[in-house]
Design an enzyme around this catalytic site. Structure first.
Site, PDB file in Angstrom:
ATOM      1  CG  PHE A 237      49.469  42.305  34.745  1.00 28.04           C
ATOM      2  CD1 PHE A 237      50.535  42.899  35.420  1.00 28.04           C
ATOM      3  CD2 PHE A 237      48.268  42.141  35.421  1.00 28.04           C
ATOM      4  CE1 PHE A 237      50.388  43.333  36.732  1.00 28.04           C
ATOM      5  CE2 PHE A 237      48.125  42.573  36.732  1.00 28.04           C
ATOM      6  CZ  PHE A 237      49.191  43.173  37.389  1.00 28.04           C
TER       7      PHE A 237
ATOM      8  CG  ASP B  41      45.556  35.616  33.803  1.00 26.63           C
ATOM      9  OD1 ASP B  41      44.380  35.958  34.018  1.00 26.63           O
ATOM     10  OD2 ASP B  41      46.543  36.165  34.331  1.00 26.63           O
TER      11      ASP B  41
ATOM     12  CE  LYS C 250      41.750  43.406  36.232  1.00 21.18           C
ATOM     13  NZ  LYS C 250      42.932  42.569  36.030  1.00 21.18           N
TER      14      LYS C 250
HETATM   15  C1  PLP Z   1      44.118  42.214  36.757  1.00 18.04           C
HETATM   16  C2  PLP Z   1      44.791  40.976  36.294  1.00 18.04           C
HETATM   17  C3  PLP Z   1      45.420  40.093  37.181  1.00 18.04           C
HETATM   18  C4  PLP Z   1      45.556  40.410  38.675  1.00 18.04           C
HETATM   19  O1  PLP Z   1      44.334  40.431  39.308  1.00 18.04           O
HETATM   20  P1  PLP Z   1      44.278  41.002  40.837  1.00 18.04           P
HETATM   21  O2  PLP Z   1      42.855  40.776  41.222  1.00 18.04           O
HETATM   22  O3  PLP Z   1      44.670  42.432  40.768  1.00 18.04           O
HETATM   23  O4  PLP Z   1      45.237  40.197  41.625  1.00 18.04           O
HETATM   24  C5  PLP Z   1      45.941  38.930  36.686  1.00 18.04           C
HETATM   25  N1  PLP Z   1      45.879  38.634  35.383  1.00 18.04           N
HETATM   26  C6  PLP Z   1      45.282  39.442  34.483  1.00 18.04           C
HETATM   27  C7  PLP Z   1      45.218  39.049  33.055  1.00 18.04           C
HETATM   28  C8  PLP Z   1      44.740  40.656  34.903  1.00 18.04           C
HETATM   29  O5  PLP Z   1      44.200  41.490  34.024  1.00 18.04           O
END
Ligand code: PLP
Length: 398
Positions: free
Chosen positions: A139, A224, A253
Site C-alpha cells: 500500500f 516506504d 504518519k
Molecule cells: C498510510 C500509508 C500511506 C499513505 O499515506 P497518506 O498519508 O494516507 O497519503 C502510504 N504508504 C504506507 C505504507 C502507508 O501505511
C-alpha cells in the site's frame, strides 16, 4: 438523541462516502485514551492508524504547536524555515539520509520518491529506464502514483488509466524480483513490513538480498516507511533492523503526532537531481507542521519511547500468543515492536465493532487480520485491559 448520533446523522448528509465509518465521534484524547461526544471512554490501540505514536495530545508537541501557532503558522518555501531546517537536521542526523523534501502526506512523499527516482535515472542513464518494481499486497497511498504503485486491485477499480511503469511481485520473494529486473528497471519500492496488506513481515535476510540486487543492477532502493517509521517497530526506522540502508525513504504518519506532514529523505548524490523548480509543495514543511515534527522526534529520541515500544511490543505479542493457545481460530501472531497482526481463520470485522462497544479501539485489515498499532507510550496495565476485553470477545465466538 445523544450528541454522537447527531454528528453521525450530519456526517451522512455532507461528508463524501469514501470511508465506511464506525458510529464513533471522538472529541478528546489523552495518552492512549479517547472520549466520544457523549463522554464515553475508549482505550485506543489504533492511534489514528499509527499516527499518534506518542499518544493523544503529547504535552511537548501540544506546547510546540501552541507556541508556533501564535508566532508564525505558515510561510512560503521561497524562504528559509527554521523549524523545517531543524526537523531535517534531526532526520539526517538519525538516518542514512543527507537531504529531506517535506510534503503533507504519505502518498505525496511517495510521489516525490518516484519523481526523484525517475529524474535521477533519466539524467544518469538516459530516457527509457523508468520501471519501478513493487510488491503485491503493498500500500503506497491514494493518489494516482500511489494507487499505481499499490499492489492491490481493490484500490484501482474504475480509475484507469493508471500511471504506467509499475510491476508487482510477491513480497519476500527475492527470485521473483531478480527475474523481473530488466534494462527498463529503475527502482524497487517496498514497505519494510506491509501494514495495510496484513502486517506481513519479510523473510530473514530478504532486505539484504534486495539491497544486493539493487547494487548489482544499479537500481535504487526506495523504502516506504510511512507506517513503519518514527519508532513504530522499536527502532526509529524499520530498515535499521534489516542491516541495510535504502537510497530513498518516505515518512508521514507518526512524524508530527497528527499534524499533517510527509517527508522524502535521500542521499546527497540523488537529492541533487531535484533542483530548483523541479518539485514543490505550498504547505510542505510549513512552520506549524515542522514545529510539531521537531517536538515529536525529540520526544521519540530523548524520552525512552523506543525502549518502551520494544518492551511493550514484546509484552503485547506474548499476551496475544497466550490467546492464540486458547482459541483455535487464531492462526498466527506476528509483528515487530508495536505493529502487530493477529491472523484469524474467520472474519474480524464484527470483533472490531464489538470491541468498540466495549471501549476498545482496534482495526481489522484485509478481512481477517486484526491489526494493533497502539501509541508507543502504552503501558502494561493498558495492555492487560485490552487483552481482557479481547479475551471476552474471543470467548463468545462460536
Ligand atoms: C498510510 C500509508 C500511506 C499513505 O499515506 P497518506 O498519508 O494516507 O497519503 C502510504 N504508504 C504506507 C505504507 C502507508 O501505511
Amino acid at each position: 438523541m445523544n450528541q454522537s448520533q447527531q454528528w453521525i446523522d450530519r456526517n451522512d448528509q455532507v461528508i463524501a462516502k469514501t470511508y465506511g465509518r464506525y458510529p464513533l465521534v471522538p472529541v478528546r484524547g489523552e495518552g492512549c485514551k479517547l472520549w466520544d461526544a457523549d463522554g464515553k471512554e475508549y482505550l485506543d490501540l489504533l492511534a489514528g492508524v499509527a499516527v499518534n505514536n506518542l499518544g493523544h495530545c503529547p504535552p511537548r508537541v501540544v506546547a510546540a504547536v501552541q507556541e508556533q501557532a501564535a508566532t508564525l503558522l505558515h510561510c512560503s518555501n521561497y524562504y528559509n524555515i527554521p523549524q523545517q531546517i531543524r526537523l531535517a537536521e534531526l532526520l539526517c542526523e538519525n538516518s542514512f539520509a543527507d537531504r529531506v523534501f517535506f510534503c503533507n502526506s504519505g502518498a505525496e512523499a511517495n510521489e516525490a520518491a518516484i519523481k526523484l527516482a525517475r529524474k535521477y535515472s533519466t539524467e544518469k542513464h538516459g530516457a527509457g529506464r523508468s520501471e519501478v518494481l513493487t510488491a503485491l499486497a503493498s500500500f503506497h497511498g491514494r493518489t494516482y502514483c500511489g494507487i499505481s504503485a499499490t499492489g492491490q486491485d481493490k484500490v484501482k477499480e474504475g480509475f484507469a488509466p493508471l500511471l504506467p511503469g509499475f510491476k508487482h511481485l510477491p513480497f519476500g520473494d527475492i527470485e521473483a524480483l531478480r527475474a523481473a529486473v530488466n534494462v527498463e528497471t529503475c527502482a524497487i519500492l517496498l514497505e519494510p513490513i506491509q501494514g495495510e496488506g496484513g502486517v506481513n513481515l519479510p523473510p530473514e535476510n530478504y532486505f539484504k538480498q534486495v539491497r544486493q540486487l539493487c547494487d548489482e543492477k544499479g537500481l535504487l532502493l526506495i523504502l516506504d516507511e510511512v507506517q513503519t517509521g518514527c519508532g513504530r517497530t522499536g527502532t526509529l526506522f524499520a530498515y535499521e533492523q534489516e542491516g541495510i540502508e535504502p537510497d530513498i525513504m518516505t515518512l508521514a504518519k507518526g512524524l508530527a503526532s497528527g499534524v499533517p506532514i510527509g517527508a522524502m529523505l535521500a542521499r546527497e548524490e540523488l537529492a541533487t537531481h531535484l533542483g530548483p523548480g523541479t518539485h514543490g509543495s505550498t504547505f510542505g514543511g510549513n512552520p506549524l507542521a515542522t514545529a510539531a515534527g521537531v517536538a515529536t522526534l525529540e520526544t521519540l529520541l530523548q524520552e525512552g519511547v523506543l525502549e518502551n515500544c520494544r518492551e511493550m511490543g514484546n509484552y503485547l505479542s506474548s499476551e496475544l500468543e497466550k490467546l492464540k493457545q486458547k482459541y483455535d481460530f487464531i492462526l498466527n501472531v506476528r509483528g515487530r515492536g508495536l505493529i502487530i497482526g493477529v491472523e484469524l481463520s474467520i472474519e474480524g470485522g464484527e470483533m472490531v465493532k464489538t470491541a468498540m462497544s466495549r471501549g476498545l479501539l482496534i482495526n481489522c485489515t484485509i478481512g481477517k487480520v486484526l491489526r494493533f498499532v497502539p501509541p508507543l507510550i502504552i503501558n502494561k496495565q493498558e495492555i492487560n485491559q485490552a487483552i481482557e476485553t479481547l479475551d471476552g470477545i474471543f470467548s463468545e465466538v462460536i
